[in-house]
Design an enzyme around this catalytic site. Sequence first.
Site, PDB file in Angstrom:
ATOM      1  N   ASN A  83      52.030  10.465  89.792  1.00  0.00           N
ATOM      2  CA  ASN A  83      53.019  10.979  88.840  1.00  0.00           C
ATOM      3  C   ASN A  83      52.752  10.300  87.507  1.00  0.00           C
ATOM      4  O   ASN A  83      52.766   9.066  87.434  1.00  0.00           O
ATOM      5  CB  ASN A  83      54.447  10.626  89.274  1.00  0.00           C
ATOM      6  CG  ASN A  83      54.889  11.412  90.503  1.00  0.00           C
ATOM      7  OD1 ASN A  83      54.224  12.356  90.922  1.00  0.00           O
ATOM      8  ND2 ASN A  83      56.014  11.031  91.077  1.00  0.00           N
ATOM      9  N   ASP A 121      76.332  15.872  94.903  1.00  0.00           N
ATOM     10  CA  ASP A 121      77.074  16.619  95.942  1.00  0.00           C
ATOM     11  C   ASP A 121      76.788  18.119  95.877  1.00  0.00           C
ATOM     12  O   ASP A 121      76.692  18.791  96.899  1.00  0.00           O
ATOM     13  CB  ASP A 121      78.594  16.416  95.781  1.00  0.00           C
ATOM     14  CG  ASP A 121      79.029  15.034  96.269  1.00  0.00           C
ATOM     15  OD1 ASP A 121      78.148  14.227  96.671  1.00  0.00           O
ATOM     16  OD2 ASP A 121      80.246  14.751  96.227  1.00  0.00           O
ATOM     17  N   TYR A 181      53.839  10.295  83.370  1.00  0.00           N
ATOM     18  CA  TYR A 181      54.658  10.816  82.279  1.00  0.00           C
ATOM     19  C   TYR A 181      54.252  10.282  80.925  1.00  0.00           C
ATOM     20  O   TYR A 181      54.294  11.004  79.936  1.00  0.00           O
ATOM     21  CB  TYR A 181      56.136  10.441  82.502  1.00  0.00           C
ATOM     22  CG  TYR A 181      56.799  11.207  83.610  1.00  0.00           C
ATOM     23  CD1 TYR A 181      56.668  10.800  84.939  1.00  0.00           C
ATOM     24  CD2 TYR A 181      57.545  12.340  83.338  1.00  0.00           C
ATOM     25  CE1 TYR A 181      57.276  11.508  85.961  1.00  0.00           C
ATOM     26  CE2 TYR A 181      58.162  13.051  84.365  1.00  0.00           C
ATOM     27  CZ  TYR A 181      58.023  12.640  85.666  1.00  0.00           C
ATOM     28  OH  TYR A 181      58.612  13.343  86.679  1.00  0.00           O
ATOM     29  N   ARG A 216      56.245  21.991  95.253  1.00  0.00           N
ATOM     30  CA  ARG A 216      56.478  20.683  95.878  1.00  0.00           C
ATOM     31  C   ARG A 216      57.981  20.443  95.989  1.00  0.00           C
ATOM     32  O   ARG A 216      58.682  20.429  94.978  1.00  0.00           O
ATOM     33  CB  ARG A 216      55.828  19.586  95.035  1.00  0.00           C
ATOM     34  CG  ARG A 216      56.120  18.220  95.586  1.00  0.00           C
ATOM     35  CD  ARG A 216      55.650  17.095  94.689  1.00  0.00           C
ATOM     36  NE  ARG A 216      56.234  15.869  95.179  1.00  0.00           N
ATOM     37  CZ  ARG A 216      56.515  14.805  94.445  1.00  0.00           C
ATOM     38  NH1 ARG A 216      56.245  14.800  93.161  1.00  0.00           N
ATOM     39  NH2 ARG A 216      57.060  13.752  94.985  1.00  0.00           N
ATOM     40  N   GLU A 263      56.695   7.631  95.048  1.00  0.00           N
ATOM     41  CA  GLU A 263      56.973   6.523  94.120  1.00  0.00           C
ATOM     42  C   GLU A 263      57.547   5.281  94.804  1.00  0.00           C
ATOM     43  O   GLU A 263      58.732   4.971  94.699  1.00  0.00           O
ATOM     44  CB  GLU A 263      57.892   6.998  92.989  1.00  0.00           C
ATOM     45  CG  GLU A 263      57.233   8.005  92.071  1.00  0.00           C
ATOM     46  CD  GLU A 263      57.935   8.148  90.717  1.00  0.00           C
ATOM     47  OE1 GLU A 263      59.003   7.557  90.530  1.00  0.00           O
ATOM     48  OE2 GLU A 263      57.379   8.845  89.841  1.00  0.00           O
TER      49      GLU A 263
HETATM   50  C1  NOJ Z   1      59.932  10.523  89.194  1.00  0.00           C
HETATM   51  C2  NOJ Z   1      60.782  10.847  90.368  1.00  0.00           C
HETATM   52  O1  NOJ Z   1      59.965  11.170  91.460  1.00  0.00           O
HETATM   53  C3  NOJ Z   1      61.766  11.977  90.092  1.00  0.00           C
HETATM   54  O2  NOJ Z   1      62.684  12.000  91.132  1.00  0.00           O
HETATM   55  C4  NOJ Z   1      62.417  11.775  88.743  1.00  0.00           C
HETATM   56  O3  NOJ Z   1      63.413  12.716  88.491  1.00  0.00           O
HETATM   57  C5  NOJ Z   1      61.344  11.832  87.671  1.00  0.00           C
HETATM   58  N1  NOJ Z   1      60.432  10.727  87.894  1.00  0.00           N
HETATM   59  C6  NOJ Z   1      61.848  11.747  86.228  1.00  0.00           C
HETATM   60  O4  NOJ Z   1      62.400  10.514  85.993  1.00  0.00           O
END
Ligand code: NOJ
Length: 512
Positions: A329, A73, A331, A98, A189
């Site tokens: 993306n 919110d 990680y 972005r 994603e």
């Molecule tokens: C990918 C997502 O796009 C993003 O919104 C999220 O916060 C990050 N991963 C980390 O989990």
Amino acid sequence: MSILKGTLSFLGVFHIVCGELSQYSFPDNFQFGVSSSAYQIEGAWNEGGKGVSIWDHSLHSNPDYVLNKSNGDIACDSYHKWKEDIAMLKNLGVQFYRFSISWTRIIPLGYSGSKVNEEGVKYYNDLIDALLAEGIQPFVTIYHWDLPQTLENKGGWLNESIVEDFVYYAKTLFELYGDRVKRWITINEYLQICEYGYSSATLAPFLNLAGVGVYQCSHHALLAHGRVYRLYQNQFKASQKGEVGSVIQAFWCEPKTSSMDDQLAAEHYMQFNFGIYAHPIVYGNYPPIMMERIEALSDKQGFNKSRLPRFTEQQIEMIKGSFDFLGVNHYTTILCSFNDNLPQPSLDSDCGVEISQNSTWKGDSLWWLRHVPWGFRKLLVWIKKTYDNPKVIILEGGWSTDENDLNDVDRVQYYREYLSEMLKAIYEDGCSVIGYAAWSFLDAFEWNSGYTKKFGLIYVDFGSANRTRIPRKSFNEFRNIIRSNRIPNSSVHLEIYLPVFYIILCYLLKLI
Ligand code: NOJ
């Protein structure tokens, strides 16, 4: 003599530690950015004529979906604090920012043909103009998970009619902002939207249609992406000269053992979780292994057709090659092992793979997030090989912590070592990676983890009304990397210490 040996071995260790990092400079025109998304940072959920999204609706009606019952919110209150944010981006020195546009801020009712909200339009106009005035390119995500609730009421991504609604929304954005925005991401994603949103009830709209929802949603999302890509090409590209792509999340999957089964499992995992989107976007259709396995399993399970929908020949032509860049993306790395005994029907059992983590790899904030920089290089090489060396932009990568720590040395190490592996992939393996964006610019609302997981280069005090922002050590490190266009030798700045080591060494040599 032993002092000398000690000193030399200290220098040796020091050299090895630093020496592992790549000393290449980033290629000419390589671009750095940081990423965010509307629901995670904007707040102002009901201000300025905004409509209700699936996240607003789900978390207001069932706060227990999120840890500590928190929601977006207010979040970072970037709806009001965007000028301060831009000043920090400027200080960071990124070439692009972005961010995502909130669908319900622009089209509160969501439906194709419904009214555009001028206050919402103005918010992003101001943001885009201010970024450009500071020399920062806006890199816009059209959809980052905040679907209008009105569209969810008629089935959301499970209903093919969403394709028309999405095309209308995207067209509105191209008309409004395309004169200034030159890079667009259609959808962020897909797998997280579809598997977690429609098949395992972990993200909004929190549905649990295992093994079915994920594919229907993915199918419509791919059609929506393809249609928007063609729309831009046919109606906007010539005048606006921008680029359109989308973002796929990619873990690197390492076989758990060297057995043939686990090696095959790892490849299956990549195809079912990344290939499901990349294969259609590059080659026009789902990976053959997916189509075969899901059709055979669906038949055994009593479905009268495959749970994975089919594209028509016309749709294949439309989706094939629908990218100007492949947004990725990345990680972390996970382990994959073969398992044909998983609960059915589900994406995991269709894939036949069980995933796990290696407990010796560093990381304890999120179960899936471990520090495995070499996996990044392997992923990039796999993408190069599997998709004919596409132009890749890494649009998220980052490290989560549970503490507010400003001295975030683990995040610093993450970026240094991941970027180093990326440089090796570029120079030694020939991968075409042209940009990297850190996730995240600010600590933000981390979906079902609420505010407990922090990814920000900038700490945000969610307890203060003002949402005070303070840059972390990683902010300075990222800035140093951008400024020097390489990974500085050491975060303790080796160049300062080298003369000291040299004097000590000469002194010791004289003593002998
Ligand atoms: C990918 C997502 O796009 C993003 O919104 C999220 O916060 C990050 N991963 C980390 O989990």
